[in-house]
Design an enzyme around this catalytic site. Structure first.
Site, PDB file in Angstrom:
ATOM      1  N   SER A   4       0.784  -1.234   0.000  1.00 20.89           N
ATOM      2  CA  SER A   4       0.000   0.000   0.000  1.00 20.89           C
ATOM      3  C   SER A   4       0.816   1.284   0.000  1.00 20.89           C
ATOM      4  CB  SER A   4      -0.979   0.009   1.173  1.00 20.89           C
ATOM      5  OG  SER A   4      -2.053  -0.864   0.894  1.00 20.89           O
ATOM      6  N   TYR A  42     -10.492   2.871   5.689  1.00 22.38           N
ATOM      7  CA  TYR A  42      -9.454   2.508   4.722  1.00 22.38           C
ATOM      8  C   TYR A  42     -10.006   1.482   3.739  1.00 22.38           C
ATOM      9  CZ  TYR A  42      -4.733   1.371   3.097  1.00 22.38           C
ATOM     10  OH  TYR A  42      -3.598   1.190   2.342  1.00 22.38           O
ATOM     11  N   ASN A  53      -9.109  -0.247  -0.198  1.00 21.41           N
ATOM     12  CA  ASN A  53      -8.296  -0.343  -1.402  1.00 21.41           C
ATOM     13  C   ASN A  53      -9.082   0.005  -2.660  1.00 21.41           C
ATOM     14  OD1 ASN A  53      -5.573  -1.455  -0.513  1.00 21.41           O
ATOM     15  ND2 ASN A  53      -6.985  -2.844   0.516  1.00 21.41           N
ATOM     16  N   GLY A  61       2.700  -0.953   4.097  1.00 17.38           N
ATOM     17  CA  GLY A  61       2.124  -1.778   3.053  1.00 17.38           C
ATOM     18  C   GLY A  61       2.256  -3.249   3.355  1.00 17.38           C
TER      19      GLY A  61
END
Length: 384
Positions: free
Chosen positions: A77, A170, A172, A321
């Site tokens: 990430s 959060y 993606n 990440g």
């Protein structure tokens, strides 16, 4: 590839003790060894306090592939920081606006979602990585090459978790959407945008968005425990990862990371990432107005593709990440002159909080690395 605890752990630093810079380096070496002793296949640590040659440390388990400080690494990430920088470059060029409705470029997306909401995770879009359709890709068992558009469709098919702009979560899917917008606005592929706007101008020779599971240079081998050795805290559905068997683990280095796409598939190295942060925070990549937008935070200190936290040793900016086999934590100060990176070639035990001893060793190393970056004494004992 979801947000891990690596950057968040920096907030919980312990009290500091006096120590020379040499002692700090020795302490980092010991903490890196502790991390491997606690179960990590290895670790790369790079710290630059802005006053001289960076400290570079590598440790690896006897059974694992030897690491070098400049190895290429799947950055998970941390990809989001690059995608946000690309977006803000286009904002500076007046090809995009942060107030643009996302539906302008993505017809059918939930009404009320703006480009800014995608970048700072206030859109309310559900996270595509939670969908069972992605399970086999995460495990390395799906031969399909996912595109950002396909990943966006998976996430957008779920009901929003809240109304746009009313909360923070959060996801993606936000950065899958950003990736699609970048390609549609520019007519270029994400890989070309990373190459032409970030890697080439900054001479980042090990930074790229890969086309498949292959690598361009010497790289860290990523590992997950095999099914017989996976900690019980990891959900059963994630216990059987595809890869080459090795010492109770599987080597996942060749697994296709396309399911990360614009949310988490970038490859880089510790030296490259330091150079990227220096360029970003010093204003080389973005005009002052856009850099200020990037550093305007919401929720738990999240800006546009970047996090901030205040620690006893100083205020950090960065991201972390996780993608199968690879965990990364990258931080810098407000000027970009100081940088630090921790790269650990495993991910599931962090993702699912499945190894308390490893997590404790990670926190201690993160605390010490943060203080060393600021040129301050590191913790003498484990973090509290």
């Amino acid at each position: 590839m979801r947000r891990t605890a690596l950057v968040a752990a920096v907030i919980a630093t312990a009290g500091l003790t006096t120590a020379t810079q040499a002692a700090a380096s020795t302490r980092l070496e010991q903490l890196a060894r502790n991390l491997v002793a606690a179960g990590a296949p290895g670790v790369i640590v790079r710290v630059d306090d802005g006053r001289g040659r960076p400290v570079e440390i590598t440790e690896h388990a006897p059974w694992a592939h030897r690491l070098e400080a400049g190895d290429e690494f799947r950055m998970g990430s941390n990809t989001k920081t690059v995608m946000a920088a690309l977006t803000l470059q286009l904002v500076a060029e007046r090809r995009l606006s942060l107030s643009d409705p996302a539906g302008k470029w993505l017809p059918g997306l939930a009404s009320g979602v703006t480009l800014r909401m995608l970048l700072n995770h206030t859109s309310g879009l559900a996270d595509y990585t939670e969908d069972p359709a992605l399970r086999n890709a995460i495990l390395g068992k799906d031969p399909h090459r996912w595109t950002a558009a396909e990943l966006l469709a998976v996430g957008a098919a779920h009901p929003p978790v809240f109304a746009p702009g009313t909360d923070w979560s959060y996801s993606n899917t936000n950065y899958a959407a950003v990736g699609v917008i970048l390609e549609r606005v520019t007519g270029a592929s994400l890989a070309d945008l990373v190459r032409d706007r970030i890697a080439r101008p900054l001479h980042l020779t090990h930074t790229y968005l890969p086309a498949d599971g292959s690598w361009r240079g010497r790289h860290a081998h990523g590992y997950e425990p095999d099914a017989a050795h996976m900690p019980p805290a990891v959900p059963a559905g994630f216990s059987d990862v595809a890869g080459t068997p090795k010492a109770g683990h599987v080597d996942v280095s060749g697994n296709d990371p396309s399911w990360g796409a614009s949310a988490g598939a970038i490859v880089s190295s510790a030296p490259d990432w330091a150079r990227f942060y220096t360029a970003l925070m010093s204003g080389k990549l973005l005009p002052a107005a856009q850099l200020a937008e990037m550093r305007t935070v919401v929720g738990p200190g999240y800006g546009l593709g970047i996090l901030t936290a205040t620690t006893p040793c100083g205020t950090i900016w960065g991201h972390d990440g996780g993608i199968t086999g690879y965990s990364s934590s990258t931080i810098t100060d407000g000027t970009g002159r100081r940088t630090a990176t921790i790269l650990v070639p495993t991910e599931f035990v962090y993702e699912f909080d499945a190894a308390p001893e490893l997590a404790e060793a990670q926190r201690a190393l993160q605390d010490a690395t943060t203080c060393a970056m600021f040129g301050k004494p590191v913790t003498a004992g484990p973090a509290t």
